[in-house]
Enzyme design. Structure first.
Site, PDB file in Angstrom:
ATOM      1  N   HIS A 183      -1.541   1.700  -0.112  1.00 54.71           N
ATOM      2  CA  HIS A 183      -1.045   2.486   0.959  1.00 54.71           C
ATOM      3  C   HIS A 183      -0.825   3.796   0.354  1.00 54.71           C
ATOM      4  CE1 HIS A 183       0.322  -1.641   2.353  1.00 54.71           C
ATOM      5  NE2 HIS A 183       0.214  -1.292   3.561  1.00 54.71           N
TER       6      HIS A 183
ATOM      7  N   ASP B  70       2.538   4.031  -1.250  1.00 51.75           N
ATOM      8  CA  ASP B  70       2.718   3.409  -2.504  1.00 51.75           C
ATOM      9  C   ASP B  70       2.296   4.200  -3.678  1.00 51.75           C
ATOM     10  OD1 ASP B  70       2.575   1.018  -0.632  1.00 51.75           O
ATOM     11  OD2 ASP B  70       0.653   0.540  -1.307  1.00 51.75           O
TER      12      ASP B  70
HETATM   13  C1  XUL Z   1       1.842  -7.037   5.966  1.00 53.57           C
HETATM   14  C2  XUL Z   1       0.323  -6.721   5.583  1.00 53.57           C
HETATM   15  C3  XUL Z   1       0.099  -5.457   4.913  1.00 53.57           C
HETATM   16  C4  XUL Z   1      -1.148  -5.156   5.034  1.00 53.57           C
HETATM   17  C5  XUL Z   1      -1.721  -3.607   4.782  1.00 53.57           C
HETATM   18  O1  XUL Z   1       2.014  -8.150   6.475  1.00 53.57           O
HETATM   19  O2  XUL Z   1      -0.137  -7.581   5.390  1.00 53.57           O
HETATM   20  O3  XUL Z   1       0.524  -5.330   3.492  1.00 53.57           O
HETATM   21  O4  XUL Z   1      -2.071  -5.930   4.078  1.00 53.57           O
HETATM   22  O5  XUL Z   1      -0.607  -2.609   5.368  1.00 53.57           O
END
Ligand code: XUL
Ligand code: CO
Length: 438
Positions: free
Chosen positions: A101, A104
């Site tokens: 992300h 992150d």
């Molecule tokens: C949350 C989840 C996230 C997504 C990416 O449950 O799975 O980590 O994969 O935003």
């Protein structure tokens, strides 16, 4: 700067090996159904659980030993140390991909412009690390759920200014993902749902989400991003009810907004079980409707009703999911991303290796079992025989639209067929699977 100096590159040592820092099944170059294991499984390490999270829970603070997170008072220096830790770990694990992300990899600034500047600066460092190690980007994504501005949703927020902010954020991360050669772009609608219907206009929120997704697709084409757009079903958590509930709800949503050719699904095991489905069901449903994209590999806890995101350890489950994927011709541009986290008491840095090695070996065993099951044709032969009536004659005419209620009624009246049930052979087939699960 080394954060995992005590661990060497993890290698395949075979099933009899007892070294906990070796692979017993994942043999990257071994050929399975015409491809290497590495190509069949396309493993990715996620940045957030592994390098960003401190190991806290709702009752307590972080416990994990993460020296890269507190070596400097300066946020960008901490982000660079985290990047060094991540790429050292992923290279030693020999995973070919990573996922991130925006938040992150780079700290949020005090303005949008500052956040974007931080992200693009870290993007340059990420590109250099990818170049140096050969590690590739499976997917990027924007965090549209952590900051308080998204408390009432991002695209589905009652305030269109929040929608605009989310759009600006996704635009930057989509472009960065494109620049880094990312193979997919993910949207998980963590706060695209509601906590109470008393304050929620369901219809408006659905239309807002549809418009947002259409804008993502429009921008993808504008910038020439060739990767796959993925949405990630999850029924709840953090909101009480999320609109991307499961594969079926996502498929209906995509069709309603004319987006079924633009998006595929990133299926997560623990999200499937939260929705009351098996992991295999969610993958099979997406495959059957042409929208299977990628997998977030993890597992839930059979007794807890939340997203525990543990590393996969269930070989039977891995076998069944890989069977579906192999029957469909493989992962395509998707992969197995470990959206999995250590337990809070697993405080040591090397625990990250144990979690991932176990997960990779579980999926490698699943792959070998599934390939053998596929080649045996024991399940597919049974299914083909079960539906053989639809391949010609009456079944084919019904599907082609050549029969009506009147013609079918005439047929039944004339022939009065004997329709005694045929055994579905569930137990026999379960025994077949058990024979292949090794
Ligand atoms: C949350 C989840 C996230 C997504 C990416 O449950 O799975 O980590 O994969 O935003
Ligand atoms: Co996920």
């Amino acid at each position: 700067m080394s954060f995992f100096a005590d661990v060497d590159t993890v290698t395949y040592q075979g099933p009899d090996c007892t070294d906990p820092l070796a692979f017993r099944y994942y043999d990257a170059n071994r050929r399975v159904l015409g491809k290497s294991m590495a190509e069949q499984l396309r493993f990715a390490v996620c940045y957030w659980h592994s390098f960003d999270a401190p190991g806290g829970d709702v009752f307590g603070d972080g416990t994990w030993d993460r020296p890269w997170a507190n070596g400097s008072a300066e946020p960008m220096a901490r982000a660079r140390a985290k990047l060094a830790a991540a790429f050292e770990f992923i290279a030693k694990l020999t995973a070919p991909y990573f996922c991130f992300h925006d938040r992150d990899v780079a700290p949020e600034g005090s303005t949008f412009a500052e956040s974007e500047k931080n992200l693009l600066a870290m993007g340059e460092d990420i590109a250099a690390a990818m170049q140096r190690t050969g590690i590739k980007l499976l997917w990027g994504t924007a965090n549209l759920f952590g900051h308080p501005r998204y408390a009432a949703g991002a695209a589905t927020n009652p305030n269109p200014e929040v929608f605009a902010y989310a759009a600006a954020q996704v635009r930057t991360v989509l472009e960065l993902t494109h620049q880094l050669g990312g193979e997919n772009y993910v949207l998980w609608g963590g706060r695209e749902g509601y906590d109470t219907l008393l304050n929620t206009d369901l219809k408006r929120e659905s239309d807002q989400l549809g418009r947002f997704m259409a804008l993502v697709a429009e921008h993808k084409h504008k910038i020439g991003f060739a990767g796959t757009l993925l949405i990630e079903p999850k029924p709840c958590e953090p909101t009480k009810h999320q609109y991307d509930y499961d594969s079926a709800a996502c498929y209906a949503f995509l069709q309603k907004y004319g987006l079924a050719d633009e998006f595929k699904l990133n299926i997560e095991c623990n999200h499937a079980t939260l929705a009351g489905h098996t992991f295999q069901h969610e993958v099979a449903y997406a495959i059957a409707h042409g929208i299977f994209g990628s997998v977030d590999a993890n597992r839930g806890d059979a007794q807890n009703g939340w997203d525990t995101d543990q590393y996969p350890t269930n070989v039977e489950e891995a076998t069944l999911v890989l069977y579906e994927i192999l029957c469909a011709g493989g992962l395509g541009s998707g992969g197995f991303n470990f959206d999995a986290k250590l337990r809070r008491q697993s405080v040591a840095r090397e625990d990250l290796f144990y979690g991932h090695i176990g997960g990779m070996d579980t999926l490698a065993r699943g792959l070998l079992n599934a390939a053998a099951l596929l080649e045996s044709e024991e399940l597919s032969g049974h299914v083909a025989q079960r539906y053989a009536g639809w391949d010609g004659g009456l079944g084919e005419r019904i599907l082609a639209g050549d029969e009506s209620f009147d013609s079918l009624a005439r047929r039944v009246r004339a022939s009065n067929p004997d329709l005694a049930p045929v055994s579905g052979r569930q137990e026999l087939l379960e025994n077949v699977v058990a024979r292949f699960v090794r």
